[in-house]
Design a protein around this motif. Structure first.
Motif, PDB file in Angstrom:
ATOM      1  N   VAL A  94       1.159   5.308   0.425  1.00  0.00           N
ATOM      2  CA  VAL A  94       0.469   6.477   0.979  1.00  0.00           C
ATOM      3  C   VAL A  94       1.454   7.629   1.094  1.00  0.00           C
ATOM      4  CG1 VAL A  94      -1.274   5.159   2.230  1.00  0.00           C
ATOM      5  CG2 VAL A  94       0.884   5.708   3.345  1.00  0.00           C
ATOM      6  N   THR A  95       0.953   8.853   0.944  1.00  0.00           N
ATOM      7  CA  THR A  95       1.791  10.034   1.115  1.00  0.00           C
ATOM      8  C   THR A  95       1.921  10.352   2.595  1.00  0.00           C
ATOM      9  OG1 THR A  95      -0.029  11.629   1.048  1.00  0.00           O
ATOM     10  CG2 THR A  95       0.889  10.911  -1.069  1.00  0.00           C
ATOM     11  N   GLU A 141       0.866  -1.179   0.000  1.00  0.00           N
ATOM     12  CA  GLU A 141       0.000   0.000   0.000  1.00  0.00           C
ATOM     13  C   GLU A 141       0.903   1.229   0.000  1.00  0.00           C
ATOM     14  OE1 GLU A 141      -3.318  -0.062  -0.162  1.00  0.00           O
ATOM     15  OE2 GLU A 141      -3.321  -2.261  -0.148  1.00  0.00           O
ATOM     16  N   GLY A 192      -1.154  11.060   4.346  1.00  0.00           N
ATOM     17  CA  GLY A 192      -2.109   9.970   4.469  1.00  0.00           C
ATOM     18  C   GLY A 192      -2.936   9.723   3.227  1.00  0.00           C
ATOM     19  N   GLN A 193      -2.617  10.389   2.111  1.00  0.00           N
ATOM     20  CA  GLN A 193      -3.366  10.209   0.874  1.00  0.00           C
ATOM     21  C   GLN A 193      -2.948   8.897   0.205  1.00  0.00           C
ATOM     22  OE1 GLN A 193      -2.293  12.856  -2.297  1.00  0.00           O
ATOM     23  NE2 GLN A 193      -4.102  12.421  -3.519  1.00  0.00           N
ATOM     24  N   PRO A 194      -3.900   7.983  -0.058  1.00  0.00           N
ATOM     25  CA  PRO A 194      -3.548   6.729  -0.748  1.00  0.00           C
ATOM     26  C   PRO A 194      -3.140   7.018  -2.194  1.00  0.00           C
ATOM     27  CG  PRO A 194      -5.695   6.563   0.357  1.00  0.00           C
ATOM     28  CD  PRO A 194      -5.325   8.009   0.338  1.00  0.00           C
ATOM     29  N   LEU A 195      -2.063   6.362  -2.623  1.00  0.00           N
ATOM     30  CA  LEU A 195      -1.634   6.487  -4.006  1.00  0.00           C
ATOM     31  C   LEU A 195      -1.962   5.246  -4.823  1.00  0.00           C
ATOM     32  CD1 LEU A 195       1.889   8.225  -3.972  1.00  0.00           C
ATOM     33  CD2 LEU A 195      -0.315   9.190  -4.632  1.00  0.00           C
ATOM     34  N   LYS A 242      -2.364  13.412  -8.598  1.00  0.00           N
ATOM     35  CA  LYS A 242      -2.100  13.205  -7.169  1.00  0.00           C
ATOM     36  C   LYS A 242      -0.742  13.759  -6.752  1.00  0.00           C
ATOM     37  CE  LYS A 242      -4.967   9.033  -6.841  1.00  0.00           C
ATOM     38  NZ  LYS A 242      -5.000   7.597  -6.461  1.00  0.00           N
ATOM     39  N   SER A 284      -2.512   0.531  -4.568  1.00  0.00           N
ATOM     40  CA  SER A 284      -2.348  -0.794  -3.978  1.00  0.00           C
ATOM     41  C   SER A 284      -1.730  -1.676  -5.055  1.00  0.00           C
ATOM     42  CB  SER A 284      -3.697  -1.365  -3.527  1.00  0.00           C
ATOM     43  OG  SER A 284      -4.282  -0.554  -2.524  1.00  0.00           O
ATOM     44  N   VAL A 335       6.666   9.389   0.198  1.00  0.00           N
ATOM     45  CA  VAL A 335       5.708   8.306  -0.019  1.00  0.00           C
ATOM     46  C   VAL A 335       6.192   7.075   0.743  1.00  0.00           C
ATOM     47  CG1 VAL A 335       4.642   6.771  -1.715  1.00  0.00           C
ATOM     48  CG2 VAL A 335       5.003   9.189  -2.257  1.00  0.00           C
TER      49      VAL A 335
END
Length: 326
Positions: A124-125, A122, A128-131, A162, A133, A172
Motif C-alpha cells: 500500500v502507498t 500486501e 492508503g492506495q493498494p498496489l 498507479k 497482493s 510504499v
C-alpha cells in the motif's frame, strides 16, 4: 584475598577512568579540527572524511526483523532489492525466518519443527492506495534462485497508472504475514520508495574550470518544469571518497547541462589534480516530500588532469552560499 581483589579492581577502575579521560581531549580536538576543515569550504563543496561514500550509503538495503509474541523466535525478516524504483521497473522482495539469538537456524531444521511456512504481502502507498497482493515462494523457480534455502522471493513490476504524479514520490509499505501449518503467525514489514522523477541523468559528462573551481557538467533530460537537486562525489583512482558537491536549479522541459562545482582550494588541498573520478552522482526532483529520487550512477566519468595554477587558492575570496547553480 578480598582486600587484594578490591585493590586490584580499584586500580583497574582508576586506570580505565584515566584512559577514558585521556581520550576525551583527543576526541574534542578531532571534532574541532573536522569542523574547522569543513568551515574552510562552502556548504556546496565539502571534503569527505569517511571511508564510505554517503551517496552510496544512502541507497544501502536494510533488513527489517520482527519477532513473534513475547519475543519468540523465529523472527520474520524482510527486505527489498532496492531503496527506490520507478514506473515500469520490477522490484524484488525477499523474506526469511531466522533465529536472532544464535546463528541462523538451518532451514530444514526449522521446517522439520514447524512444517512449511507460507508468506504473503500486501503493498500500500502512504495514501492508503493498494498496489498489489503477493505470494512469496521458495520453490527455486523464477526469481527464487535456490529451492528450499529459506529465502522466500516475490516481485512486482510497478504499474505506471498507479505511479505518483510526475516529479513526486510515494513511500510504499510492504506488510508481510508468515503462517505455519500449526497456525503460528509472524507479521513484519519492509518498504521502498515509488519514485517518479521529472528529470533524469543521461550519463554524459564533461568538465571545465570556472572562477577557479572544477565544474563537472552533467547532462539531464527534463520532462516537466520544476526544481531539481544534483549531488555528486569525487574519489581517487583507488576508490577512496574525497569530496562531495551539490547544486539545485529550477529547470524547464528539455535537455540541460547542470554544473556541479567542486571548490578549487579543496581540490588543491586534496593533492589529486591528476587522479580523480566521479564516484557517484544522482539527480532528484524536489517538488514534494519525499523527494522523487533517481538512480545513482557510479564511476561514470574520469576527471582529466587539472591545471593547478587555474584553481582558486587561499588568497582568493571565499565562495559563499549553500548551493551553487550555473
Amino acid at each position: 584475598m578480598r582486600i587484594i581483589a578490591s585493590l586490584i579492581a580499584g586500580g583497574l577502575m582508576t586506570a580505565t577512568a584515566s584512559a577514558q579521560t585521556a581520550t576525551l581531549p583527543d576526541l574534542a580536538a578531532h571534532a574541532a579540527a573536522s569542523a574547522a576543515e569543513q568551515a574552510r569550504y562552502p556548504a556546496w563543496s565539502q571534503p569527505l572524511q569517511v571511508d564510505s561514500d554517503p551517496i552510496l550509503s544512502a541507497r544501502e538495503i536494510s533488513i527489517q526483523s520482527v519477532r513473534g509474541p513475547n519475543g519468540e523466535a523465529p523472527a520474520l525478516q524482510a527486505w527489498a532489492s532496492t531503496v527506490a524504483a520507478q514506473p515500469g521497473e520490477t522490484i524484488e522482495l525477499f523474506a526469511q525466518l531466522a533465529w536472532l539469538d544464535t546463528e541462523q537456524s538451518p532451514w530444514d531444521q526449522l521446517r522439520g519443527a514447524t512444517g512449511d511456512w507460507s508468506i504473503t504481502a500486501e503493498l500500500v502507498t502512504e495514501a492508503g492506495q493498494p498496489l498489489a497482493s503477493l505470494d512469496y515462494t521458495d520453490s527455486g523457480r523464477g526469481l527464487d534462485t535456490v529451492a528450499g534455502d529459506g529465502v522466500f522471493t516475490t516481485a512486482l513490476t510497478l504499474d505506471p497508472t498507479k505511479a505518483p504524479p510526475l516529479g513526486q514520490a510515494s513511500s510504499v509499505l510492504v506488510r508481510l504475514t508468515a503462517t505455519a501449518p500449526d497456525g503460528s503467525v509472524r507479521k513484519g514489514s519492509t518498504g521502498f520508495l515509488y519514485s517518479n522523477p521529472a528529470a533524469e541523468l543521461t550519463g554524459k559528462f564533461r568538465q571545465r574550470i570556472e572562477d577557479g573551481h572544477l565544474v563537472v557538467l552533467a547532462e539531464a533530460t527534463v520532462a516537466a518544469p520544476g526544481r531539481v537537486h544534483l549531488e555528486g562525489s569525487l574519489a581517487d583512482l583507488a576508490g577512496q571518497p574525497q569530496a562531495i558537491a551539490q547544486t539545485a536549479q529550477v529547470l524547464s522541459p528539455g535537455v540541460h547541462w547542470i554544473p556541479l562545482r567542486f571548490h578549487g582550494q579543496l581540490i588543491r588541498d586534496l593533492g589529486l589534480v591528476d587522479a580523480l573520478r566521479l564516484r557517484a552522482i544522482t539527480l532528484r526532483s524536489t517538488q514534494g516530500m519525499p523527494n522523487a529520487i533517481g538512480p545513482v550512477l557510479t564511476d561514470a566519468f574520469v576527471v582529466a588532469p587539472l591545471p593547478l595554477d587555474q584553481l582558486v587558492g587561499d588568497t582568493a575570496a571565499p565562495a559563499s552560499g549553500l548551493l551553487a547553480g550555473g
